[in-house]
Design a protein around this motif. Structure first.
Motif, mmCIF file in Angstrom:
data_model
loop_
_atom_site.group_PDB
_atom_site.id
_atom_site.type_symbol
_atom_site.label_atom_id
_atom_site.label_comp_id
_atom_site.label_asym_id
_atom_site.label_seq_id
_atom_site.Cartn_x
_atom_site.Cartn_y
_atom_site.Cartn_z
ATOM 1 N N HIS A 121 0.822 -1.218 0.000
ATOM 2 C CA HIS A 121 0.000 0.000 0.000
ATOM 3 C C HIS A 121 0.853 1.265 0.000
ATOM 4 N N LEU B 263 -9.063 0.500 4.310
ATOM 5 C CA LEU B 263 -7.665 0.745 3.976
ATOM 6 C C LEU B 263 -6.769 0.323 5.135
ATOM 7 N N HIS C 195 -7.979 9.702 1.932
ATOM 8 C CA HIS C 195 -8.388 8.703 0.939
ATOM 9 C C HIS C 195 -9.843 8.312 1.184
ATOM 10 N N PHE D 78 -12.555 8.356 -1.637
ATOM 11 C CA PHE D 78 -13.214 7.109 -2.051
ATOM 12 C C PHE D 78 -14.726 7.185 -1.810
ATOM 13 N N PHE E 105 -16.470 9.742 -3.984
ATOM 14 C CA PHE E 105 -16.649 9.206 -5.345
ATOM 15 C C PHE E 105 -17.855 8.256 -5.374
ATOM 16 N N ASN F 271 0.762 14.512 -1.015
ATOM 17 C CA ASN F 271 1.614 14.042 -2.107
ATOM 18 C C ASN F 271 2.785 14.995 -2.354
ATOM 19 N N ARG G 260 5.366 14.244 0.232
ATOM 20 C CA ARG G 260 5.785 12.846 0.381
ATOM 21 C C ARG G 260 7.302 12.709 0.335
ATOM 22 N N ASP H 245 -0.202 10.289 -10.674
ATOM 23 C CA ASP H 245 -0.859 10.426 -9.363
ATOM 24 C C ASP H 245 -1.511 11.799 -9.228
ATOM 25 N N PHE I 162 -4.472 12.481 -11.679
ATOM 26 C CA PHE I 162 -5.724 11.816 -11.271
ATOM 27 C C PHE I 162 -6.366 12.571 -10.117
ATOM 28 N N ILE I 163 -5.546 13.002 -9.156
ATOM 29 C CA ILE I 163 -6.074 13.768 -8.021
ATOM 30 C C ILE I 163 -6.735 15.046 -8.548
ATOM 31 N N LYS J 156 -4.271 6.082 -12.849
ATOM 32 C CA LYS J 156 -4.160 5.724 -11.435
ATOM 33 C C LYS J 156 -5.383 4.967 -10.898
ATOM 34 N N HIS K 254 -5.304 1.351 -9.669
ATOM 35 C CA HIS K 254 -4.724 0.870 -8.408
ATOM 36 C C HIS K 254 -5.782 0.244 -7.504
ATOM 37 N N GLY K 255 -7.005 0.837 -7.522
ATOM 38 C CA GLY K 255 -8.071 0.337 -6.647
ATOM 39 C C GLY K 255 -8.444 -1.090 -7.015
ATOM 40 N N ARG L 271 -5.414 -3.520 -6.394
ATOM 41 C CA ARG L 271 -5.158 -3.733 -4.960
ATOM 42 C C ARG L 271 -6.237 -4.630 -4.360
ATOM 43 N N CYS L 272 -7.489 -4.448 -4.797
ATOM 44 C CA CYS L 272 -8.561 -5.316 -4.281
ATOM 45 C C CYS L 272 -8.273 -6.767 -4.660
HETATM 46 C C1 HEM Z 1 -11.168 0.076 -4.056
HETATM 47 C C2 HEM Z 1 -10.151 0.009 -3.348
HETATM 48 C C3 HEM Z 1 -9.047 1.009 -3.222
HETATM 49 C C4 HEM Z 1 -7.924 0.753 -2.503
HETATM 50 C C5 HEM Z 1 -7.613 -0.534 -1.745
HETATM 51 C C6 HEM Z 1 -7.094 1.926 -2.599
HETATM 52 C C7 HEM Z 1 -5.852 2.057 -2.004
HETATM 53 C C8 HEM Z 1 -5.011 3.121 -2.148
HETATM 54 C C9 HEM Z 1 -3.726 3.250 -1.543
HETATM 55 C C10 HEM Z 1 -3.119 2.213 -0.620
HETATM 56 C C11 HEM Z 1 -3.178 4.409 -1.949
HETATM 57 C C12 HEM Z 1 -1.832 4.999 -1.505
HETATM 58 C C13 HEM Z 1 -0.687 4.475 -2.232
HETATM 59 C C14 HEM Z 1 -0.521 4.925 -3.638
HETATM 60 O O1 HEM Z 1 -0.421 6.131 -3.887
HETATM 61 O O2 HEM Z 1 -0.495 4.047 -4.522
HETATM 62 C C15 HEM Z 1 -4.113 5.050 -2.818
HETATM 63 C C16 HEM Z 1 -3.925 6.258 -3.445
HETATM 64 C C17 HEM Z 1 -4.926 6.972 -4.062
HETATM 65 N N1 HEM Z 1 -6.222 6.559 -4.246
HETATM 66 FE FE1 HEM Z 1 -6.958 4.742 -3.795
HETATM 67 N N2 HEM Z 1 -7.706 2.868 -3.358
HETATM 68 C C18 HEM Z 1 -8.912 2.365 -3.767
HETATM 69 C C19 HEM Z 1 -9.838 3.006 -4.568
HETATM 70 C C20 HEM Z 1 -9.778 4.333 -4.931
HETATM 71 C C21 HEM Z 1 -10.820 5.057 -5.619
HETATM 72 C C22 HEM Z 1 -12.163 4.472 -6.082
HETATM 73 C C23 HEM Z 1 -10.382 6.338 -5.766
HETATM 74 C C24 HEM Z 1 -11.068 7.513 -6.375
HETATM 75 C C25 HEM Z 1 -11.861 7.465 -7.354
HETATM 76 C C26 HEM Z 1 -9.058 6.430 -5.201
HETATM 77 C C27 HEM Z 1 -8.261 7.576 -5.185
HETATM 78 C C28 HEM Z 1 -6.928 7.588 -4.847
HETATM 79 C C29 HEM Z 1 -6.031 8.697 -5.078
HETATM 80 C C30 HEM Z 1 -6.404 10.035 -5.689
HETATM 81 C C31 HEM Z 1 -4.775 8.295 -4.624
HETATM 82 C C32 HEM Z 1 -3.487 9.075 -4.794
HETATM 83 C C33 HEM Z 1 -2.876 9.536 -3.543
HETATM 84 C C34 HEM Z 1 -1.455 10.034 -3.787
HETATM 85 O O3 HEM Z 1 -0.869 9.816 -4.866
HETATM 86 O O4 HEM Z 1 -0.945 10.641 -2.886
HETATM 87 N N3 HEM Z 1 -8.720 5.192 -4.688
HETATM 88 N N4 HEM Z 1 -5.236 4.250 -2.918
#
Ligand code: HEM
Ligand code: HEM
Ligand code: SF4
Ligand code: SF4
Length: 405
Positions: free
Chosen positions: A89, A228, A254, A258, A261, A312, A315, A328, A331-332, A376, A379-380, A383-384
């Motif tokens: 993660h 998470l 987050h 999430f 959204f 970010n 970071r 990253d 997308f944000i 990006k 990733h969701g 990761r799932c």
């Molecule tokens: C469904 C399960 C999801 C999991 C398990 C998950 C998990 C994570 C984790 C662990 C990170 C931090 C590490 C990284 O930057 O790669 C992250 C970053 C992020 N996630 Fe998710 N995520 C999920 C879904 C989503 C969804 C649906 C959205 C929005 C539509 C989202 C938006 C973001 C954003 C914007 C970041 C970037 C943060 C950064 O770069 O600092 N995530 N996610």
């Protein structure tokens, strides 16, 4: 401790030449290999190297699922590496705790090694394969999608209304873009995004050969994704961001993102039911269910991405892969703009700027939908899948402990 130093030194000595020559990485002299190491990329070989050092050290076992999953393996083939990379993660805990992290000569940086492979898995499993390249130039992909989609909706607005401003229409969006036209355009792009992501992750799933999922495994993976879990550092105090201090801010922002959204998505679903099932046309009153859900989600989707961007930008540079910053941050920014333009549209829907704001909102949403499977957002989904694989795997007997006595 001396023994550990010796073990890790051996691991490095074994791995370093292997890296240079892209040769098999052997540990404990095993002859069998999951993947010929020649087919491992440089980034995958680096994950195999650090995992072998970690397997000797095991100090970080309690931080997240990556380490217990690692201890079930003696060697790391391509599929194992892809799985572990998506299970990580990027919380940073094992970097800040590691006595072998840079500038130590072992140069162990697990989150960075995993981040580099993670984006490569999205690209390698992408469907159609040719579009996998879009991950590698994601800043450009996002900019072109946003510019193209905005231009399209602005031109359509001018073509339909004769200009960008018009007489106030009391929020009658469909006087500008007929409902069926919007449903068709967005429906097609959304279904394509689901198909592309679904086929990509199905290929990943086949490669990591997880075995059958029980109800308990699915429930645990869902729980871990929705909470998470692995951004809590394993002790509940949170993960690292700028330095070795723990913070729950990444997890909380987050959650705003999430769940914001998801609420926006729920608002769109309710509005679709209103339209097709009950025949109720938008605009809906401010206190109606779609607008309430959309407003609550919209606020979440402003607060969450703003916080994630702030974190970010602060970071620690060693956490991730600098090459992925445009993906990253892009997308944000797209999530933030989707919400901002939606809320502006809601606030000004009775004014002559409604058509212009609708075109901008639709342009941003179209850019988001177009880039969902090649950015990006992946990733969701991945990761799932990795969390589910772990929930299945931990219920299976550990192959390395079998017959240990
Ligand atoms: C469904 C399960 C999801 C999991 C398990 C998950 C998990 C994570 C984790 C662990 C990170 C931090 C590490 C990284 O930057 O790669 C992250 C970053 C992020 N996630 Fe998710 N995520 C999920 C879904 C989503 C969804 C649906 C959205 C929005 C539509 C989202 C938006 C973001 C954003 C914007 C970041 C970037 C943060 C950064 O770069 O600092 N995530 N996610
Ligand atoms: C399927 C494509 C979409 C269309 C056709 C669409 C259209 C609209 C329209 C017409 C409004 C104004 C509603 C009103 O004033 O009552 C609106 C508002 C809004 N949209 Fe979208 N939208 C779409 C997708 C999205 C997505 C994916 C998000 C965020 C993830 C989003 C976020 C918002 C927000 C936060 C608002 C303001 C709150 C509200 O009115 O519910 N929209 N959208
Ligand atoms: S990251 Fe460092 S401290 Fe943690 S298990 Fe690996 S080698 Fe040991
Ligand atoms: S960065 Fe965090 S999630 Fe990734 S392996 Fe290290 S402790 Fe686990």
């Amino acid at each position: 401790m001396k023994q550990l130093e010796e073990l890790t030194r051996q691991a490095r000595a074994t791995a370093a030449p292997a890296m240079a020559a892209e040769q098999p990485v052997h540990w404990h002299g095993h002859a069998r290999q999951a993947t010929p190491a020649a087919s491992l990329t440089g980034d995958e070989t680096e994950v195999a190297r650090v995992m072998q050092i970690c397997n000797a050290c095991r100090y970080c076992e309690g931080f997240c699922a990556v380490f217990p999953a690692m201890t079930r393996r003696l060697e790391f083939g391509k599929a194992d590496i892809n799985y572990l990379a998506n299970l990580c993660h990027n919380c940073g805990a094992c970097l800040h705790a590691c006595q072998y992290a840079p500038p130590h000569e072992f140069g162990v940086n697990v989150p960075q090694a995993m981040a580099k492979v993670r984006v490569q898995t999205y690209s390698d499993y992408a469907w159609p394969a040719a579009l996998g390249k879009l991950y590698k130039h994601n800043g450009l992909t996002l900019s072109l999608a946003a510019a193209g989609a905005l231009a399209l909706f602005l031109v359509l607005t001018v073509a339909i209304t004769g200009g960008l401003l018009h007489e106030p229409l009391a929020g009658n969006f469909y006087a500008i873009f007929p409902h069926n036209t919007l449903a068709l355009m967005f429906g097609l792009v959304f279904v394509f995004a689901l198909l592309a992501l679904g086929l990509g992750v199905a290929r990943f799933w086949r490669d990591v050969s997880p075995g059958a999922a029980s109800g308990a495994a699915v429930a645990e993976a869902t729980h871990d994704a929705l909470r998470l879990k692995y951004l809590d550092g394993g002790h509940g105090k949170g993960c690292n961001n700028a330095d070795d201090a723990f913070t729950l801010a990444r997890r909380r922002f987050h959650h705003f993102t999430f769940y914001g959204f998801m609420l926006c998505f729920a608002a769109t679903c309710v509005a679709t039911v209103y339209h097709y099932v009950f025949g109720w046309q938008a605009p809906y009153p401010f206190l109606s269910l779609p607008v309430l859900l959309g407003t609550a989600g919209g606020v979440g989707l402003l607060v969450g991405p703003a916080g994630l961007l702030w974190l970010n930008l602060r970071r620690h540079p060693l956490h991730g892969d600098a090459a992925q910053r445009p993906m990253d941050r892009g997308f944000i920014a797209l999530l933030f703009l989707t919400s901002l333009t939606g809320l502006l549209l809601l606030a000004l829907r009775d004014t002559s700027a409604m058509g212009l704001l609708l075109a901008i909102h639709l342009g941003v949403v179209m850019a988001l939908f177009l880039t969902l499977p090649y950015g990006k957002f992946a990733h969701g989904i991945y990761r799932c899948a990795a969390l589910l694989k772990w929930a299945i795997e931990k219920r299976q007997p550990d192959p390395l402990k079998l017959g240990a006595d």
